[in-house]
Structures are given as C-alpha cells and as structure tokens.
Write a protein that holds these residues in place. Structure first.
Motif, mmCIF file in Angstrom:
data_model
loop_
_atom_site.group_PDB
_atom_site.id
_atom_site.type_symbol
_atom_site.label_atom_id
_atom_site.label_comp_id
_atom_site.label_asym_id
_atom_site.label_seq_id
_atom_site.Cartn_x
_atom_site.Cartn_y
_atom_site.Cartn_z
ATOM 1 N N THR A 71 1.145 -1.292 -0.095
ATOM 2 C CA THR A 71 0.197 -0.056 0.269
ATOM 3 C C THR A 71 0.541 1.233 -0.203
ATOM 4 O O THR A 71 2.073 1.055 0.324
ATOM 5 N N GLY A 128 -8.987 -0.843 -11.412
ATOM 6 C CA GLY A 128 -9.167 0.207 -10.562
ATOM 7 C C GLY A 128 -10.109 1.127 -9.765
ATOM 8 O O GLY A 128 -9.833 1.346 -8.836
ATOM 9 N N ALA A 131 -10.021 -1.496 -7.206
ATOM 10 C CA ALA A 131 -8.597 -1.251 -6.134
ATOM 11 C C ALA A 131 -9.453 -0.572 -4.884
ATOM 12 O O ALA A 131 -8.533 -0.588 -3.641
ATOM 13 N N THR A 132 -9.431 0.608 -5.929
ATOM 14 C CA THR A 132 -10.140 1.864 -5.429
ATOM 15 C C THR A 132 -11.940 1.579 -4.035
ATOM 16 O O THR A 132 -11.618 1.513 -3.126
ATOM 17 N N GLU A 137 -5.167 -0.567 -3.550
ATOM 18 C CA GLU A 137 -4.449 -0.404 -4.164
ATOM 19 C C GLU A 137 -2.861 -0.102 -3.741
ATOM 20 O O GLU A 137 -2.303 0.049 -2.568
ATOM 21 N N THR A 138 -2.128 -0.871 -4.869
ATOM 22 C CA THR A 138 -0.684 -0.848 -4.451
ATOM 23 C C THR A 138 -0.218 -0.394 -5.472
ATOM 24 O O THR A 138 -0.573 0.166 -6.439
ATOM 25 N N ALA A 142 -0.179 0.038 -9.793
ATOM 26 C CA ALA A 142 0.056 0.485 -9.863
ATOM 27 C C ALA A 142 0.865 1.325 -11.541
ATOM 28 O O ALA A 142 0.624 0.707 -12.718
#
Length: 258
Positions: A71, A128, A131-132, A137-138, A142
């Motif tokens: 994270t 995305g 993840a949100t 989110e990592t 990304a």
C-alpha cells in the motif's frame, strides 16, 4: 500472518501466486492454440510464438516487481488481490493480440485482435475501480497498470499496421512512452536535473480515447481508408502531451503552464 508482516512468509505466498498466474497463462495459451488449430494449423503456429514471448515478458515483469505489492503506507499485501488479477487478465489479452502480428488477416480471425484489445481496454477501467472500492491500491498495481498500458499501445498498433488497418506513422504512439523514458534516463545519466511530473487531467482521458480508437481501428467495421484518415487527428494530442511532459521534467516548462 497479517498483511503487514515483513517476514518471508508473505513473499513465499506471493511466489506461489506467481506460479498460479504462470500456470493460468500456460492454460490460456493452450486453449488459444487449440481454438485456432481448429480454424487453421498454420494460424495457430504463427500465433503461439509471439503470444508466448509477450506472456513470458509479463511474467518476468511481475516477478521482478512482486515486492512492490504494498500500500501507499508501505504495508506488504500477502495476496495479489482481485484488482491485480484483473490487470493480469488484461495483460494476457494484450499478449493474445500480439500473437496476430504474424497471422495474415483472414476472415476467420479478422475480429479477434480488436475484440481481445477492446476487452483489455475495458478491464483497464475496471481494475482501478476494484482497487479503489476495496481499498487495495498497491504500488504493484500502479506499476502493472502503466506497463500493460504501454505494452498494449505497442502490440495493438503494430498488428493494426501489419494488417493494413493503421498507417505506419501511428506507431509513433507505440514508441512515445519508451522515447520519453529514454530521454529522461539520459538526462539523469548526464547529471542534468529531472523534475517530477505532476498529475494531469488529460493523460488518462487521452489514453482512454486512444484505446477506443485502436479498438475501432482493429475491428473490421470501418474502411481502412477512413481509419487512416482519422489516425493523424487521433494521434496528435497524445504526442503533444508527451512533448509537453518532457519539457516539464527537463525544466523547460513549468508544470502550471499550458
């Protein structure tokens, strides 16, 4: 063990998940081979080598960056998670697109590159959001997202050019990201300052627009002459943003200037 653990166990678990991803990739290639073999053995043979090569690169890239599965606070996550799984499926679809670079554009396979690339582009929007939504989110996510975006912008236009669906100058988009990174690395090597690239409100919309255009170009729904005519108009804004970004990181343009 908790996800915040910094011992060997999370890495071992991630390595096992990498092996599972590799096994799924092998199954995907086998299924693709079998399906294309039913159409034409020559097509299957031409498709399998580039696809396997791109998948091999993606698996190498994943294992190289497994330690980035953290994270923003640096907490290591023991599992890849659903968002990264979606991103990896997207990478597999782009690898399937790459396979058609050696395949002649026959009616039997005419729709496949566009469908595979379009599906991958749609998943780019989904991963995305996942993840949100779940708060996973990592840094790995990304990194994979950007790498697979760049890869997709390389292999799909290349297939489009080889199949006559895109003009050769559209490949400027394929190499723009690599040229930008090389120019930035060259400045660092020469000891020149490299400034941070700020967030932009136009990069993602432009990338989404390019994905939509490439999908439409690959699908046999519009005459190639019409696609060629539109390609320059579609390409120009993205290239302009790459030029502007280089001017920003090289200090020639302030980030708040238009």
């Amino acid at each position: 063990m908790s996800e915040g653990g910094g011992t060997l166990a999370p890495t071992v678990r991630l390595r096992r998940q990498w092996l599972l991803v590799a096994a799924c990739a092998a199954v995907g290639v086998a299924l693709g081979w079998d399906a294309l073999r039913e159409l034409d053995m020559a097509i299957a043979r031409r498709w399998v080598l580039p696809t396997t090569a791109v998948l091999g690169f993606e698996l190498w890239f994943l294992t190289r960056h497994l330690d980035r599965n953290r994270t923003a606070e640096g907490r290591l996550c023991e599992t890849l998670g659903p968002a990264n799984a979606v991103t990896l499926v997207r990478g597999g679809l782009y690898a399937a697109v790459a396979g058609f670079v050696l395949v002649p554009p026959t009616p039997a396979v005419a729709w496949l590159p566009g469908v595979c690339y379009g599906a991958g582009a749609a998943l780019d929007w989904i991963d995305g959001r996942i993840a949100t939504t779940i708060g996973r989110e990592t840094r790995l996510g990304a990194t994979l997202d950007l790498a697979f975006d760049t890869l997709g912008f390389l292999v799909a236009p290349l297939v489009g050019v080889v199949w006559g669906r895109l003009p050769v100058w559209y490949l400027a988009l394929s190499f723009a990201r690599y040229a930008f990174k090389a120019a930035r690395a060259g400045r660092r090597y020469r000891g020149r300052p490299v400034y941070d690239l700020p967030e932009s409100r136009v990069r993602r919309p432009l990338a989404a627009g390019q994905m939509a255009f490439i999908t439409l170009a690959l699908l046999p729904v519009l005459p190639a002459s019409m696609v060629h005519a539109a390609a320059t108009l579609a390409l120009a804004p993205s290239l302009a943003v790459f030029v502007r970004d280089y001017l920003v990181v090289s200090g020639r343009l302030r980030a708040d200037e238009p």
